[in-house]
Design a protein around this motif. Structure first.
Motif, PDB file in Angstrom:
ATOM      1  N   VAL A  16       0.828  -1.212   0.000  1.00  0.00           N
ATOM      2  CA  VAL A  16       0.000   0.000   0.000  1.00  0.00           C
ATOM      3  C   VAL A  16       0.862   1.263   0.000  1.00  0.00           C
ATOM      4  O   VAL A  16       0.379   2.353  -0.303  1.00  0.00           O
ATOM      5  CB  VAL A  16      -0.989   0.052   1.190  1.00  0.00           C
ATOM      6  CG1 VAL A  16      -1.878  -1.173   1.217  1.00  0.00           C
ATOM      7  CG2 VAL A  16      -0.274   0.236   2.518  1.00  0.00           C
ATOM      8  N   LEU A  17       2.135   1.128   0.340  1.00  0.00           N
ATOM      9  CA  LEU A  17       3.025   2.292   0.353  1.00  0.00           C
ATOM     10  C   LEU A  17       3.301   2.758  -1.069  1.00  0.00           C
ATOM     11  O   LEU A  17       3.425   1.943  -1.979  1.00  0.00           O
ATOM     12  CB  LEU A  17       4.340   1.935   1.060  1.00  0.00           C
ATOM     13  CG  LEU A  17       4.217   1.578   2.533  1.00  0.00           C
ATOM     14  CD1 LEU A  17       5.528   1.007   3.051  1.00  0.00           C
ATOM     15  CD2 LEU A  17       3.816   2.807   3.338  1.00  0.00           C
ATOM     16  N   PRO A  18       3.412   4.086  -1.280  1.00  0.00           N
ATOM     17  CA  PRO A  18       3.654   4.586  -2.634  1.00  0.00           C
ATOM     18  C   PRO A  18       4.994   4.109  -3.178  1.00  0.00           C
ATOM     19  O   PRO A  18       6.008   4.121  -2.480  1.00  0.00           O
ATOM     20  CB  PRO A  18       3.634   6.113  -2.472  1.00  0.00           C
ATOM     21  CG  PRO A  18       3.790   6.368  -1.025  1.00  0.00           C
ATOM     22  CD  PRO A  18       3.317   5.161  -0.288  1.00  0.00           C
ATOM     23  N   GLY A  19       4.984   3.669  -4.420  1.00  0.00           N
ATOM     24  CA  GLY A  19       6.209   3.245  -5.077  1.00  0.00           C
ATOM     25  C   GLY A  19       6.702   1.864  -4.693  1.00  0.00           C
ATOM     26  O   GLY A  19       7.787   1.458  -5.093  1.00  0.00           O
ATOM     27  N   VAL A  20       5.944   1.141  -3.897  1.00  0.00           N
ATOM     28  CA  VAL A  20       6.364  -0.196  -3.462  1.00  0.00           C
ATOM     29  C   VAL A  20       5.607  -1.253  -4.259  1.00  0.00           C
ATOM     30  O   VAL A  20       4.392  -1.393  -4.127  1.00  0.00           O
ATOM     31  CB  VAL A  20       6.142  -0.397  -1.945  1.00  0.00           C
ATOM     32  CG1 VAL A  20       6.517  -1.817  -1.531  1.00  0.00           C
ATOM     33  CG2 VAL A  20       6.943   0.624  -1.146  1.00  0.00           C
ATOM     34  N   GLY A  21       6.345  -1.987  -5.081  1.00  0.00           N
ATOM     35  CA  GLY A  21       5.762  -3.067  -5.867  1.00  0.00           C
ATOM     36  C   GLY A  21       5.936  -4.393  -5.161  1.00  0.00           C
ATOM     37  O   GLY A  21       6.436  -4.458  -4.024  1.00  0.00           O
ATOM     38  N   PRO A  22       5.581  -5.497  -5.819  1.00  0.00           N
ATOM     39  CA  PRO A  22       5.655  -6.805  -5.173  1.00  0.00           C
ATOM     40  C   PRO A  22       7.059  -7.213  -4.748  1.00  0.00           C
ATOM     41  O   PRO A  22       7.237  -7.773  -3.670  1.00  0.00           O
ATOM     42  CB  PRO A  22       5.095  -7.766  -6.217  1.00  0.00           C
ATOM     43  CG  PRO A  22       4.860  -6.992  -7.455  1.00  0.00           C
ATOM     44  CD  PRO A  22       5.002  -5.544  -7.148  1.00  0.00           C
TER      45      PRO A  22
END
Length: 198
Positions: A16-22
């Motif tokens: 859910v954090l911005p810029g954080v992908g899998p």
């Protein structure tokens, strides 16, 4: 091998954090669990405390522990000027300049039709209530200079001018200490357009 459900839940929560992908979320989750379980506990506690203690200021909509934040209760602030920003971080940056002594209003977002964020998804009604309280004479729009920020600024300007308020927009220009050869052409063009007499 399948991922254990609690680990999968943690990874999804970090996304859910911005810029954080899998991949980033997975690395963060393993780091917290393997390398820094004490830090993970502190992080969980800090998030819980923030969610439990923070609320929106009833006047400016920023995050605060009290019903009304310190800036709004400061008798030394100029109540005739209201600066509108997108997020609490923008308010903090403006405060660090020590150049503005009025009050603020935080939209908690910006218009972005492509992302499904329209006028009802940001705090327009509370802004109107604040701006038309009889004290405010000028509303300064300090939304970001992105396509969404510009659209938000334009929408707000039309809405506020229709209610008889003076509306201004923060200027764009060259950074202090910047050299022309290192500045992008768009910024230089805007600095020329918004030049002032000396």
């Amino acid at each position: 091998m399948s991922t254990p459900p609690p680990l999968q839940t943690l990874i999804q929560a970090l996304r859910v954090l911005p810029g954080v992908g899998p991949k980033s979320a997975t690395r963060m989750a393993y780091h917290l669990l393997q390398r820094d379980p004490v830090g993970a506990g502190k992080l969980a506690q800090a998030i819980g405390e923030a969610l439990g203690k923070l609320r929106h200021c009833q006047c400016c909509n920023t995050l605060t522990e009290a019903e009304i934040c310190e800036i709004c209760t400061d008798p030394g602030r100029n109540r005739k000027q209201l600066c509108v920003v997108e997020m609490p971080t923008d308010l903090l940056m403006l405060e660090q300049t020590l150049a503005f002594h009025g009050l603020y209003f935080v939209l908690m977002g910006r218009l972005s039709p492509l992302d499904g964020i329209g006028p009802k998804d940001i705090a327009l009604e509370p802004l109107l209530k604040r701006a038309t309280d009889g004290c405010v004479e000028e509303v300064i729009l300090a939304t970001n200079f992105t396509a969404e920020g510009e659209a938000t600024s334009h929408y707000l300007a039309e809405m506020l001018r229709a209610r008889g308020l003076k509306v201004s927009r923060i200027a764009r220009g060259l950074p202090v200490g910047g050299e022309l050869e290192h500045v992008d052409p768009g910024t230089i063009a805007q600095a020329l357009i918004e030049r002032r007499n000396v």
